[in-house]
Write an enzyme that holds these catalytic residues in place. Structure first.
Site, PDB file in Angstrom:
ATOM      1  N   THR A 183     -15.718 -52.051 -83.906  1.00 47.55           N
ATOM      2  CA  THR A 183     -14.343 -51.632 -84.168  1.00 47.55           C
ATOM      3  C   THR A 183     -13.983 -50.322 -83.457  1.00 47.55           C
ATOM      4  OG1 THR A 183     -14.396 -52.810 -86.272  1.00 47.55           O
ATOM      5  CG2 THR A 183     -12.658 -51.164 -86.001  1.00 47.55           C
ATOM      6  N   GLU A 189      -6.260 -47.941 -77.576  1.00 44.61           N
ATOM      7  CA  GLU A 189      -5.617 -46.680 -77.214  1.00 44.61           C
ATOM      8  C   GLU A 189      -5.459 -46.555 -75.703  1.00 44.61           C
ATOM      9  OE1 GLU A 189      -5.590 -43.240 -80.123  1.00 44.61           O
ATOM     10  OE2 GLU A 189      -7.724 -43.610 -79.747  1.00 44.61           O
ATOM     11  N   HIS A 240      -9.219 -55.508 -87.783  1.00 42.76           N
ATOM     12  CA  HIS A 240     -10.180 -56.216 -86.929  1.00 42.76           C
ATOM     13  C   HIS A 240     -10.492 -57.535 -87.631  1.00 42.76           C
ATOM     14  CE1 HIS A 240     -13.833 -55.563 -84.077  1.00 42.76           C
ATOM     15  NE2 HIS A 240     -13.299 -56.771 -83.959  1.00 42.76           N
ATOM     16  N   ARG A 295       1.670 -42.385 -80.977  1.00 40.59           N
ATOM     17  CA  ARG A 295       1.329 -41.296 -80.083  1.00 40.59           C
ATOM     18  C   ARG A 295       2.510 -40.346 -80.017  1.00 40.59           C
ATOM     19  NH1 ARG A 295      -3.254 -42.343 -77.579  1.00 40.59           N
ATOM     20  NH2 ARG A 295      -2.953 -40.750 -76.001  1.00 40.59           N
TER      21      ARG A 295
END
Length: 126
Positions: A34, A42, A68, A112
């Site tokens: 993970t 990212e 996940h 972000r």
């Protein structure tokens, strides 16, 4: 430069031994870990906006929600797609999907923030 919703990037990987939970210490099974999956997700978000940032700007991660859903053993090809779905001033929100040839491996929402690189780094000293 302007950043608008709809920007996308795709990162394609083949799971290697170094990507596994057993190798990176997030478990003891030989499947995509993970933390490695998150790093790839990212990277896709960074790639999506990189060419749309003004000179001297960068983006930094601030929030992640990741599910996940399925294991990916060594040798599996995984395609990670990041799409910018919301722009709120300097805040960027991405929806990320990771898929192999059969199913959705993971979904994520990654936030972000656009920052001035020099100002950000200067705030670290001291």
């Amino acid at each position: 430069m302007t950043i608008d919703a709809g920007l996308r990037a795709v990162v394609l990987i083949m799971v290697e031994r170094g990507d596994t939970a057993a190798k990176i210490g997030s478990g003891d099974v030989p499947v995509l870990g993970t933390p490695r999956l998150l790093a790839i997700a990212e990277a896709a978000t960074v790639r999506a906006v990189h060419d749309h940032l003004a000179p001297g700007q960068t983006s930094v991660g601030t929030k992640v929600t990741l599910e996940h859903r399925a294991a990916s053993p060594v040798g599996t090809h995984v395609e990670v797609t990041a799409e910018l779905v919301e722009v709120d001033g300097r805040r960027l929100v991405f929806e990320v999907t990771a898929r192999d040839s059969k199913r959705t491996v993971a979904t994520a929402t990654i936030e972000r923030v656009v920052v001035d690189r020099e100002r950000f780094l200067s705030g670290l000293s001291g």
